[in-house]
Design an enzyme around this catalytic site. Structure first.
Site, PDB file in Angstrom:
ATOM      1  N   ARG A 124      21.970   6.176  -9.595  1.00 10.11           N
ATOM      2  CA  ARG A 124      22.893   6.475 -10.321  1.00 10.11           C
ATOM      3  C   ARG A 124      23.872   7.759 -10.506  1.00 10.11           C
ATOM      4  NH1 ARG A 124      17.948   6.524  -8.907  1.00 10.11           N
ATOM      5  NH2 ARG A 124      16.534   4.504 -10.014  1.00 10.11           N
ATOM      6  N   THR A 125      23.825   8.424 -10.221  1.00  8.38           N
ATOM      7  CA  THR A 125      25.094   9.501 -10.376  1.00  8.38           C
ATOM      8  C   THR A 125      25.908   8.792  -9.735  1.00  8.38           C
ATOM      9  OG1 THR A 125      23.566  11.257 -10.799  1.00  8.38           O
ATOM     10  CG2 THR A 125      24.993  11.849  -9.984  1.00  8.38           C
ATOM     11  N   LYS A 141      29.115  15.753  12.639  1.00  2.00           N
ATOM     12  CA  LYS A 141      28.859  16.581  13.792  1.00  2.00           C
ATOM     13  C   LYS A 141      29.409  18.327  14.154  1.00  2.00           C
ATOM     14  CE  LYS A 141      32.166  13.073  15.038  1.00  2.00           C
ATOM     15  NZ  LYS A 141      33.968  12.641  14.930  1.00  2.00           N
ATOM     16  N   ARG A 199      27.198  16.610  -4.933  1.00  2.00           N
ATOM     17  CA  ARG A 199      26.330  17.084  -4.636  1.00  2.00           C
ATOM     18  C   ARG A 199      25.514  17.726  -3.816  1.00  2.00           C
ATOM     19  NH1 ARG A 199      21.526  12.463  -6.896  1.00  2.00           N
ATOM     20  NH2 ARG A 199      22.082  13.323  -8.528  1.00  2.00           N
ATOM     21  N   HIS A 236      21.874  20.091 -13.024  1.00  2.00           N
ATOM     22  CA  HIS A 236      22.720  19.056 -13.019  1.00  2.00           C
ATOM     23  C   HIS A 236      23.347  18.573 -14.456  1.00  2.00           C
ATOM     24  CE1 HIS A 236      23.195  14.996 -12.319  1.00  2.00           C
ATOM     25  NE2 HIS A 236      22.206  14.472 -11.421  1.00  2.00           N
TER      26      HIS A 236
END
Length: 296
Positions: A54-55, A82, A104, A132
């Site tokens: 969704r985000t 890596k 995020r 959030h």
């Protein structure tokens, strides 16, 4: 400017996001819409260290709708895998001169740390168990669309409060808009500074019931609940929803654990569920947020 926390926004900025979000919501629903060009030539990097549907998609859609160029960095296929450090990744991206980085991250405070390494605006798309902010803003917009005004609304936020960045941001934002917030959940999933309140007590007379996903990936030990046990004791069933106000609505930030924290028939109730409206409001809200941080 950066958008890291609800506390980083003043009242005028919150009002602007919600007003512009309402406008973009109506625009996105319009069958005659064309692509807006207000952020033409702006470059938006989406940097997601945690999985998201969704985000991530709504930020990409929001950038596209505004005429910006969204670029998604697939972490699993990047140099991060890596062993590249967070700082080196930030410096590398900064050298490409983006206008916005949407991040995020699994660690609390990572978006705030990125602001020190980037010359562009940074938007917090969720950091660990911290905040959030754009989710809380879209939740407020969805409620504004449904009720017209949040003042006086009783909002019960129920479930895994301890690990929920959504709950923290909503607990900061909604009272600033005049709503009363009640937090409830299993005792082991409540922070120590939250007064013990049962799910039934929180839902009693509530206008809004927002259920939260049990974040088992963050639990130090298993809850030990058998099939159906969590739903019966702590989840939202039609019977439990009957304790709420007659016109109460249901929300969930997603992804849902169906028939764990929320029953199918409640989640899919066309009259009371705002879950898909939240998704729709998410694109509009994030359009408004991108405008705000870029000065568009």
């Amino acid at each position: 400017m950066d958008l890291i926390s609800i506390d980083s926004l003043n009242d005028a900025q919150i009002e602007r996001i919600l007003d512009r979000g309402q406008r973009w919501f109506e625009y996105n629903r319009s069958g005659s819409r064309g692509q807006d060009k207000s952020l033409h030539d702006k470059l938006v990097f989406n940097l997601f260290y945690e999985n998201s549907t969704r985000t991530a998609m709504s930020f990409a859609a929001a950038a596209h709708r505004l005429g910006a160029s969204p670029v998604f960095l697939p972490v699993e296929q990047s140099s991060i895998k890596k062993g590249e450090t967070f700082e080196d990744t930030a410096r590398t991206l900064n050298a490409m001169h983006p206008d916005v980085v949407v991040i995020r991250h699994r660690e609390n405070g990572a978006p705030a740390a990125m602001t020190e390494l980037m010359d562009c605006a940074v938007i917090n798309a969720g950091d660990g168990t911290n905040e959030h902010p754009t989710q809380a803003l879209l939740d407020a917009l969805a409620l504004q669309i449904r009720f017209g005004d949040l003042n006086g609304l009783k909002v019960a936020i129920c479930g895994d409060i301890r690990h929920s960045r959504v709950a923290r941001s909503n607990a900061k934002l909604l009272p600033r808009l005049g709503a009363e917030v009640r937090l409830a959940g299993p005792p082991s999933l409540l922070p120590g500074d939250i007064p013990a309140l049962s799910i039934d007590e929180a839902i009693d007379g509530a206008d809004v019931v927002m259920m939260l996903r049990v974040q088992r990936e963050r639990l130090e030990e298993d809850l030990g609940d058998g099939p159906g046990e969590y739903l019966e004791r702590y989840g939202l069933t039609a019977e439990r929803l009957g304790r709420a106000a007659p016109d109460a609505v249901v929300m969930h930030p997603g992804p849902m654990n169906r028939n764990v924290e929320i029953a199918d028939d409640v989640a899919d109730d066309p009259e009371r569920s705002l879950i898909l409206l939240q998704v729709e409001a998410g694109v509009a809200t994030r359009m408004a947020c991108l405008e705000l941080v870029t000065g568009g």
